[in-house]
Motif scaffolding. Structure first.
Motif, short mmCIF file in Angstrom:
data_model
loop_
_atom_site.label_atom_id
_atom_site.label_comp_id
_atom_site.label_asym_id
_atom_site.label_seq_id
_atom_site.Cartn_x
_atom_site.Cartn_y
_atom_site.Cartn_z
N LYS A 17 0.81 -1.20 0.00
CA LYS A 17 0.00 0.00 0.00
C LYS A 17 0.86 1.27 0.00
CE LYS A 17 -3.96 -2.11 0.03
NZ LYS A 17 -4.80 -2.12 -1.20
N GLU A 21 0.93 4.17 -2.92
CA GLU A 21 0.70 5.58 -2.64
C GLU A 21 1.84 6.43 -3.16
OE1 GLU A 21 -1.02 9.01 -1.66
OE2 GLU A 21 -1.96 7.02 -1.65
N GLN A 25 1.86 9.52 -6.25
CA GLN A 25 2.30 10.90 -6.00
C GLN A 25 3.21 11.44 -7.09
OE1 GLN A 25 3.31 12.22 -1.98
NE2 GLN A 25 2.72 10.21 -1.18
#
Length: 247
Positions: A17, A21, A25
């Motif tokens: 996870k 993420e 970005q």
């Protein structure tokens, strides 16, 4: 903006996870898949274009470094691990970078930009060379498929025909009693044999034209098998076999 198609591979849910993420970005990265182990990653590589892998090393079943060694054509790879004793081995595998967990977004971004630069440099070199000047690459006569969590080598000249079953295919081999069953689409298996004497003769069948024994009433005989030829492929098959129907 050109984007790198990337996957993350990590058996730990939290680690996976966090990598997902971090990928989201950075605007030049596009996440195409998230995998829990090397075997899931193999399936993705067989069906999708992947430019960059963020790869954990210590995973059950197969280490990330072992997974890389199985790949004939390796995407750019950034290793992400909690263990530092794989560093020397990682450099032998020619990876882009080696990140230690926990990875900060700054360190992650630095490694990703390094991958982007390598990708662009390689692309620019290819673009600068005329297609006519690129030597013809030797055709490989084999490929590997995933069968029950193992990589199985398939000899292309040994294939008699291929049968499609939704998300799976059966690969029939000369001299073998049972076909190889693997999770692949017909489109992806067709691409693997495209430079050889194979033709799709039906939505569910690809045949090795060198193995055809006879054709009668739009049915191909190969050994004990009879394979249907669809109306839409019949004329093309005759042309490839250099056969003209009598008028």
């Amino acid at each position: 903006m050109e984007k790198l198609q990337c996957i993350v591979v990590d058996d730990e849910n939290m680690g996976r996870k966090l990598l997902e993420e971090n990928v989201r970005q950075l605007p030049f990265l596009e996440l195409v898949a998230s995998c829990k182990n090397a075997f899931e990653a193999m399936e993705v590589l067989q069906t999708q274009t992947v430019d960059l892998i963020f790869l954990d090393i210590q995973m059950p079943g197969m280490l990330g470094t072992q997974f890389l060694q199985t790949l004939k054509e390796k995407p750019l790879t950034i290793l992400v691990t909690a263990y530092d004793h794989y560093a020397v081995e990682s450099y032998e595998l020619d990876v882009v970078d080696y990140l230690m967990k926990p990875v900060s977004i700054e360190r992650f971004s630095l490694a990703a930009h390094k991958a982007l630069e390598l990708f662009q440099n390689k692309k620019n070199k290819l673009d600068s060379v005329s297609k006519a000047a690129i030597p013809e690459l030797a055709q490989e006569d084999f490929f590997f498929v995933n069968v029950e969590y193992a990589l199985v080598r398939i000899s292309i000249p040994q294939i008699t025909h291929i049968e499609g079953l939704k998300d799976y295919v059966k690969i029939y081999l000369e001299g073998e009693k049972r076909p190889i069953l693997t999770k692949l689409t017909m489109k992806s298996i067709e691409a693997k044999v495209a430079n050889h004497s194979f033709m799709r003769v039906h939505k569910s069948f690809i045949v090795n034209m060198r193995k055809i024994e006879s054709i009668k009433q739009q049915r191909i005989k190969i050994g004990t098998f009879e394979i249907p030829v669809s109306d839409s492929h019949a004329s093309e098959l005759m042309e490839k076999l250099n056969f003209t129907r009598p008028s």
